[in-house]
Write an enzyme that holds these catalytic residues in place. Sequence first.
Site, PDB file in Angstrom:
ATOM      1  N   LYS A 125       0.843  -1.201   0.000  1.00 42.17           N
ATOM      2  CA  LYS A 125       0.000   0.000   0.000  1.00 42.17           C
ATOM      3  C   LYS A 125       0.876   1.247   0.000  1.00 42.17           C
ATOM      4  O   LYS A 125       1.689   1.450   0.911  1.00 42.17           O
ATOM      5  CB  LYS A 125      -0.869   0.032   1.267  1.00 42.17           C
ATOM      6  CG  LYS A 125      -2.106  -0.844   1.166  1.00 42.17           C
ATOM      7  CD  LYS A 125      -2.794  -0.925   2.510  1.00 42.17           C
ATOM      8  CE  LYS A 125      -3.948   0.023   2.640  1.00 42.17           C
ATOM      9  NZ  LYS A 125      -4.657  -0.161   3.925  1.00 42.17           N
TER      10      LYS A 125
HETATM   11  C1  E4P Z   1      -8.133   0.137   4.380  1.00 42.67           C
HETATM   12  O1  E4P Z   1      -7.345  -0.127   3.491  1.00 42.67           O
HETATM   13  C2  E4P Z   1      -8.199   1.459   5.014  1.00 42.67           C
HETATM   14  O2  E4P Z   1      -6.973   1.771   5.595  1.00 42.67           O
HETATM   15  C3  E4P Z   1      -9.348   1.507   6.006  1.00 42.67           C
HETATM   16  O3  E4P Z   1     -10.497   1.008   5.389  1.00 42.67           O
HETATM   17  C4  E4P Z   1      -9.592   2.900   6.562  1.00 42.67           C
HETATM   18  O4  E4P Z   1     -10.765   2.905   7.342  1.00 42.67           O
HETATM   19  P1  E4P Z   1     -11.159   4.108   8.331  1.00 42.67           P
HETATM   20  O5  E4P Z   1     -11.415   5.329   7.510  1.00 42.67           O
HETATM   21  O6  E4P Z   1     -12.382   3.637   9.046  1.00 42.67           O
HETATM   22  O7  E4P Z   1      -9.967   4.317   9.233  1.00 42.67           O
END
Ligand code: E4P
Length: 300
Positions: A125
């Site tokens: 990522k």
């Molecule tokens: C996943 O890849 C993301 O980091 C995650 O869904 C973020 O979620 P949030 O906005 O609830 O922290």
Amino acid sequence: MGDSSETVGETTTPPKRPHSKILVDGGDPEETTRIRRLIGFVDGQTTNPSLIAKNPEVMHLVESGHRLTEREEAAEYRKIVQAISPLVGDAGVSIEVFADLNTTADEMLKQGREMSSWISNAYIKYPCTAEGLKAAERSVAEGIRVNITLCFSQQQAASVYAATKGSRAPVYVSPFVGRLDDIGKNGADVVRNIKRMFDQSDHHVLVLAASIRSLQHLLYAFHVRSELVTVPAKILEQWAQEGMPLPSDDFAYTPVGTEIPYEELNLEQPWEQFNIEHDLTRKGIQKFVSDYKSTLRKAS
Ligand code: E4P
């Protein structure tokens, strides 16, 4: 907890699988195991620095006064994803590089190379910034799978498409629904718009709906046929409790904020020509940095 299967005569038919692959949005292998038992499958997993900071073992270390060195933090992260890796299907495990607003593409790529060696099904990522996209461009050329995170606009998703063209493996882009809702926009629109834009494309980028905070968000991701959706355990538990429903043909989503309109964009432009700035991307990076640092030993 509801049973996720239905008994017909003598046989038990499993509920229909959604079109979207389901990933667990978390940082705890035990939670992934629990969800797999509950719904019968887990296609993949996403992690991020905030979720790793909430891992029970990491929290225990920090609460007992043991702050981690950067090397120990990376070792914990590696241990966590190595435990999750065999539990999931072909959507893999997304591992996020540690990046602040000054981290260069070279530094991200170095981490990406290292992290992709941890498990055979890694997706690295990178944040949806110029440096993150440069790192992604070079990663796909090296055969490293990528997931571009902290995406809040159609222009950002278009830049991901242009930067990763030619990738042999599918590339993920993660639009964050809940965080757009938080600022009064209808976050679900960004998923719909990106899906529509990619209808006329070479389909090397798959949409991974993220920041899912409710059952409605989840059903909407299914409804627009997002290829993947990453979901916190508590929402998957709620989904199971309700019998793992899929959206009906007349499914209607109640918008939670102002509409995000569709833009006509030319996907064949160089990625640098799209507007990739978004305040929530910057804020998201800062939040990940602060959660990551909360587990670290202060530099002396
Ligand atoms: C996943 O890849 C993301 O980091 C995650 O869904 C973020 O979620 P949030 O906005 O609830 O922290």
